[in-house]
Design a protein around this motif. Sequence first.
Motif, PDB file in Angstrom:
ATOM      1  N   PHE A   1     -16.036 -15.997 -35.762  1.00  0.00           N
ATOM      2  CA  PHE A   1     -15.885 -14.798 -36.261  1.00  0.00           C
ATOM      3  C   PHE A   1     -16.446 -14.344 -38.176  1.00  0.00           C
ATOM      4  CE2 PHE A   1     -12.363 -14.583 -33.051  1.00  0.00           C
ATOM      5  CZ  PHE A   1     -12.964 -12.443 -32.136  1.00  0.00           C
ATOM      6  N   GLU A   2     -16.291 -15.386 -38.460  1.00  0.00           N
ATOM      7  CA  GLU A   2     -16.548 -15.383 -40.290  1.00  0.00           C
ATOM      8  C   GLU A   2     -17.770 -15.826 -40.123  1.00  0.00           C
ATOM      9  OE1 GLU A   2     -15.193 -18.510 -41.472  1.00  0.00           O
ATOM     10  OE2 GLU A   2     -13.127 -17.970 -42.321  1.00  0.00           O
ATOM     11  N   ASN A   3     -18.652 -16.422 -38.957  1.00  0.00           N
ATOM     12  CA  ASN A   3     -20.168 -16.091 -39.100  1.00  0.00           C
ATOM     13  C   ASN A   3     -21.056 -15.217 -38.563  1.00  0.00           C
ATOM     14  OD1 ASN A   3     -20.332 -18.890 -40.143  1.00  0.00           O
ATOM     15  ND2 ASN A   3     -20.277 -19.797 -37.659  1.00  0.00           N
ATOM     16  N   TYR A   4     -19.990 -14.446 -37.380  1.00  0.00           N
ATOM     17  CA  TYR A   4     -20.721 -13.327 -37.137  1.00  0.00           C
ATOM     18  C   TYR A   4     -20.587 -12.254 -38.177  1.00  0.00           C
ATOM     19  CZ  TYR A   4     -20.660  -8.894 -34.032  1.00  0.00           C
ATOM     20  OH  TYR A   4     -21.218  -7.712 -33.499  1.00  0.00           O
ATOM     21  N   SER A   5     -19.248 -11.998 -38.926  1.00  0.00           N
ATOM     22  CA  SER A   5     -19.732 -11.395 -39.809  1.00  0.00           C
ATOM     23  C   SER A   5     -20.518 -11.269 -40.766  1.00  0.00           C
ATOM     24  CB  SER A   5     -18.208 -11.383 -40.472  1.00  0.00           C
ATOM     25  OG  SER A   5     -17.091 -10.680 -39.162  1.00  0.00           O
ATOM     26  N   ARG A   6     -20.688 -12.704 -41.789  1.00  0.00           N
ATOM     27  CA  ARG A   6     -21.886 -12.424 -42.409  1.00  0.00           C
ATOM     28  C   ARG A   6     -23.357 -12.580 -41.711  1.00  0.00           C
ATOM     29  NH1 ARG A   6     -25.359 -16.795 -42.515  1.00  0.00           N
ATOM     30  NH2 ARG A   6     -23.635 -17.681 -40.731  1.00  0.00           N
ATOM     31  N   MET A   7     -23.952 -13.062 -40.524  1.00  0.00           N
ATOM     32  CA  MET A   7     -25.027 -12.567 -39.732  1.00  0.00           C
ATOM     33  C   MET A   7     -25.214 -10.687 -39.632  1.00  0.00           C
ATOM     34  SD  MET A   7     -24.891 -15.009 -36.552  1.00  0.00           S
ATOM     35  CE  MET A   7     -26.692 -15.099 -36.344  1.00  0.00           C
ATOM     36  N   VAL A   8     -24.233 -10.096 -39.381  1.00  0.00           N
ATOM     37  CA  VAL A   8     -23.973  -8.430 -39.844  1.00  0.00           C
ATOM     38  C   VAL A   8     -24.355  -8.235 -40.368  1.00  0.00           C
ATOM     39  CG1 VAL A   8     -22.356  -6.180 -39.046  1.00  0.00           C
ATOM     40  CG2 VAL A   8     -22.588  -8.595 -37.410  1.00  0.00           C
ATOM     41  N   ASP A   9     -24.027  -8.410 -41.845  1.00  0.00           N
ATOM     42  CA  ASP A   9     -23.990  -8.431 -43.158  1.00  0.00           C
ATOM     43  C   ASP A   9     -25.413  -8.361 -43.677  1.00  0.00           C
ATOM     44  OD1 ASP A   9     -20.743  -7.356 -43.291  1.00  0.00           O
ATOM     45  OD2 ASP A   9     -20.883  -9.314 -43.991  1.00  0.00           O
ATOM     46  N   GLN A  10     -25.760  -9.538 -43.200  1.00  0.00           N
ATOM     47  CA  GLN A  10     -27.292 -10.438 -43.758  1.00  0.00           C
ATOM     48  C   GLN A  10     -28.299  -9.401 -42.642  1.00  0.00           C
ATOM     49  OE1 GLN A  10     -26.792 -14.436 -44.202  1.00  0.00           O
ATOM     50  NE2 GLN A  10     -25.236 -13.837 -45.663  1.00  0.00           N
TER      51      GLN A  10
ATOM     52  N   THR B   1      -0.324 -26.823 -27.478  1.00  0.00           N
ATOM     53  CA  THR B   1      -0.364 -26.158 -28.407  1.00  0.00           C
ATOM     54  C   THR B   1      -1.826 -26.261 -29.547  1.00  0.00           C
ATOM     55  OG1 THR B   1       2.540 -26.170 -28.469  1.00  0.00           O
ATOM     56  CG2 THR B   1       1.083 -25.769 -30.940  1.00  0.00           C
ATOM     57  N   GLN B   2      -1.414 -28.068 -29.443  1.00  0.00           N
ATOM     58  CA  GLN B   2      -3.052 -28.230 -30.026  1.00  0.00           C
ATOM     59  C   GLN B   2      -4.707 -27.434 -29.582  1.00  0.00           C
ATOM     60  OE1 GLN B   2      -2.687 -32.419 -29.538  1.00  0.00           O
ATOM     61  NE2 GLN B   2      -1.429 -32.847 -31.630  1.00  0.00           N
ATOM     62  N   ALA B   3      -4.336 -26.875 -28.335  1.00  0.00           N
ATOM     63  CA  ALA B   3      -5.494 -27.094 -27.365  1.00  0.00           C
ATOM     64  C   ALA B   3      -5.805 -25.332 -28.253  1.00  0.00           C
ATOM     65  CB  ALA B   3      -4.993 -26.767 -26.225  1.00  0.00           C
ATOM     66  N   ILE B   4      -4.886 -24.601 -28.359  1.00  0.00           N
ATOM     67  CA  ILE B   4      -4.534 -22.902 -28.052  1.00  0.00           C
ATOM     68  C   ILE B   4      -4.511 -22.929 -30.184  1.00  0.00           C
ATOM     69  CG2 ILE B   4      -2.480 -21.767 -29.115  1.00  0.00           C
ATOM     70  CD1 ILE B   4      -1.393 -22.147 -26.705  1.00  0.00           C
ATOM     71  N   THR B   5      -3.975 -24.147 -31.144  1.00  0.00           N
ATOM     72  CA  THR B   5      -4.697 -23.543 -32.176  1.00  0.00           C
ATOM     73  C   THR B   5      -5.418 -24.490 -33.196  1.00  0.00           C
ATOM     74  OG1 THR B   5      -2.735 -24.526 -32.732  1.00  0.00           O
ATOM     75  CG2 THR B   5      -3.731 -24.993 -35.247  1.00  0.00           C
ATOM     76  N   GLY B   6      -6.508 -25.479 -32.169  1.00  0.00           N
ATOM     77  CA  GLY B   6      -7.724 -25.566 -32.236  1.00  0.00           C
ATOM     78  C   GLY B   6      -9.092 -24.741 -31.789  1.00  0.00           C
ATOM     79  N   TYR B   7      -8.995 -23.896 -30.569  1.00  0.00           N
ATOM     80  CA  TYR B   7      -9.409 -22.870 -30.420  1.00  0.00           C
ATOM     81  C   TYR B   7      -9.870 -21.592 -31.105  1.00  0.00           C
ATOM     82  CZ  TYR B   7     -11.644 -25.764 -26.321  1.00  0.00           C
ATOM     83  OH  TYR B   7     -12.688 -26.476 -25.742  1.00  0.00           O
ATOM     84  N   LEU B   8      -8.565 -21.312 -31.333  1.00  0.00           N
ATOM     85  CA  LEU B   8      -8.133 -19.878 -32.948  1.00  0.00           C
ATOM     86  C   LEU B   8      -8.753 -19.948 -33.288  1.00  0.00           C
ATOM     87  CD1 LEU B   8      -4.651 -19.234 -31.847  1.00  0.00           C
ATOM     88  CD2 LEU B   8      -6.471 -18.376 -31.384  1.00  0.00           C
ATOM     89  N   GLU B   9      -8.486 -21.486 -34.322  1.00  0.00           N
ATOM     90  CA  GLU B   9      -9.529 -21.749 -35.704  1.00  0.00           C
ATOM     91  C   GLU B   9     -11.052 -21.839 -35.198  1.00  0.00           C
ATOM     92  OE1 GLU B   9      -8.063 -26.048 -36.559  1.00  0.00           O
ATOM     93  OE2 GLU B   9      -6.275 -25.350 -37.512  1.00  0.00           O
ATOM     94  N   ILE B  10     -11.745 -22.347 -34.176  1.00  0.00           N
ATOM     95  CA  ILE B  10     -13.336 -22.333 -33.851  1.00  0.00           C
ATOM     96  C   ILE B  10     -13.524 -20.778 -33.262  1.00  0.00           C
ATOM     97  CG2 ILE B  10     -14.453 -22.761 -32.323  1.00  0.00           C
ATOM     98  CD1 ILE B  10     -13.268 -25.031 -31.089  1.00  0.00           C
ATOM     99  N   ASN B  11     -12.757 -19.812 -33.429  1.00  0.00           N
ATOM    100  CA  ASN B  11     -12.636 -18.672 -33.299  1.00  0.00           C
ATOM    101  C   ASN B  11     -12.978 -17.727 -34.834  1.00  0.00           C
ATOM    102  OD1 ASN B  11     -13.206 -18.771 -30.040  1.00  0.00           O
ATOM    103  ND2 ASN B  11     -11.278 -17.659 -30.192  1.00  0.00           N
TER     104      ASN B  11
END
Length: 658
Positions: free
Chosen positions: A402-411, A388-398
């Motif tokens: 995705f946030e960095n990806y969206s920011r880089m696309v916008d900029q 459960t911790q592994a799933i939760t942890g990697y989902l947070e990393i993802n």
Amino acid sequence: MPSYQEKSSISDVHFLDCDDKITQDNAKKGSHQGETKVVYDKNVLIETKNIIEKTKTGLFICSPINGLEVVNNNKQLLDCFEDLISRYKEGKVKFGIRWLVNVEDNIDQIILVKKFIGMGFRIRHIQSLPIINFAVSERQFNSTIESMKAGQMIHTLLCSTDPMYIQHFQSVFDSLWNSAIDAKERIRQIERGGRGVTLNLTRLIENSNQAKQQLIETVQKASKEILILFPSLNAVKREVVMGFMDILKQKSAENIPIKILSPVNKRVKEVIYSDLTNNQNLTVKNIVCREIRKQKDLISTIIIVDKKYVLATELKDDSKLLFEEAIGVTTFSSSQPTVLSYVSIFESLWTQTEMSEDLKKVNEKLVQSEELERDFINTAAHELRTPTQAITGYLEINDEIFENYSRMVDQKQLKPEDSAKIIKALKRHQDIISRNAVRLENLINNLLDVARIDSHQKNMIMLNKENINLIAEINSIVDTQLGEKLRNKNVKVSIINDIFDETYFVYADRSRLNQIIINLLENAIKFSERDSSIDILIYEDIIDVVKRKNVRVFEKTKDNNIKSANIEKKYDIKEIYIAVSDSGKGISPEILPRLFEKFNTNSAAGTGLGLYISRKLIEAMGGRIWAFNNADGRGSTFVFSLPKFDSSKLKFRRKLSE
């Protein structure tokens, strides 16, 4: 304890029913499903008639001559007995009527007995009646402590259908019946002017030295068993001083079982066993000592020999060190009714100790179970938390990716090489999430399986059995589901079989068979060293498995008795045997005896449920499973069987459908 004189004038009557098969089975199982009640006045006659009218095995009665007088004076009872005799002659009742009485030199008694014999009663004479009087059929036990005078009906009756009472009094009746003589022979002896009966004696011994001598002589006669009830620790010590324990030691060496009861603690065993063995192991062959609760009125040492003799010594002063100074009056009896009464008391107390021991064992198992379940809860919580911790942890990393990806696309800062890195990272994270999700799903499924199994409800584990190509199924599992784990440790799997076309079929549930094989192989992989191998062996007959010498796993297991001792071949069902053998560290000796029970594991990871579930699933599909450590000290082998698919039955079904 009561003492019984040579002649008894007891006139109480018991009416008691007893079934020779069903009752004994219920009693052995400890069943107490009967009802016990007391009835009065007119209901006494109703209950007595009810016993006579409903019996299908017959009626066995032990009473003074007054019992016959009651029947003779009561037309309703007499009619009931005549009807019972008629049913017996027609073969509807198994044994008819058997009646034990004491026939004295009295013309009225002799005439009465002859009358009932003429009606079809089987009557025997017994010199000394027991302290209670009774009758036995398969249904009910009735008893009274009320004296009958001049053949008058009694007013109070105890009725019970408890199987334990029924079986006990049937056993007492059988013993008395076998020791009695036919009433016709007794009457002939009286009419010839001689009683002709050897009396069983009960006598009082007031001289303590004579009592001591009688005790020693009686125990020395023992050839079958000795039963002893001590009232105190000092009573045991006095027997040691007088040399009684030396006689017990001798009888023990003669393989005569000795049972000892005492209401004191472990010190009694220490006194008894240390004197007999000169050590503190507290075990002696053929001697069993058990503790009973302190009985307020227990003031006698009781010794029963071969169920023929009983000697009860009254305790006068327990503080005295010598036997002769401590005892009062001693009762010695060879009267069967008296002896059997003491035997009944002893066996009742002995049964109580067995129940107490059983309760202790059950309590110990409950404590162990609670500890195992507590450990399991902790382990399960850890096992659930980890994926459960592994799933939760990697989902947070993802989410961050995705946030960095969206920011880089916008900029408009996203470069092609950045996209490749992000996709690669997401793919790696997805694999980890997927792997832990599968792990979590497997754990939940295991918990659900255990819950279904432990519910003990029929069909809670649903099985869809079908014809399965065993070798093809194993190859598919190894290639598609375990390939990555095998490659990670460079472990090779070899399938060895004695089937030429490799199309051997078993009759099983495909998904459950996959679950079992995966569990066994994953365990083998986990405990195998790198660059090692796992053998899967398939045979039609366990005998062939034992005889083969060219197969690695069975060469390693030289002790073929291990396999044959753990499995009993079902000759009416053809089976396939599958063995999974690894070269790992083997099974821990602490775990091995309860390997297939819940919550047993010596692994840092794991809930200890896999093998338990596998065993239950295999048994549900008609197979068996067992395991052993390999004889060369490297690894272990798990063997399980499944029913072979019977194609002839399939053809037969097809013909029926056509």
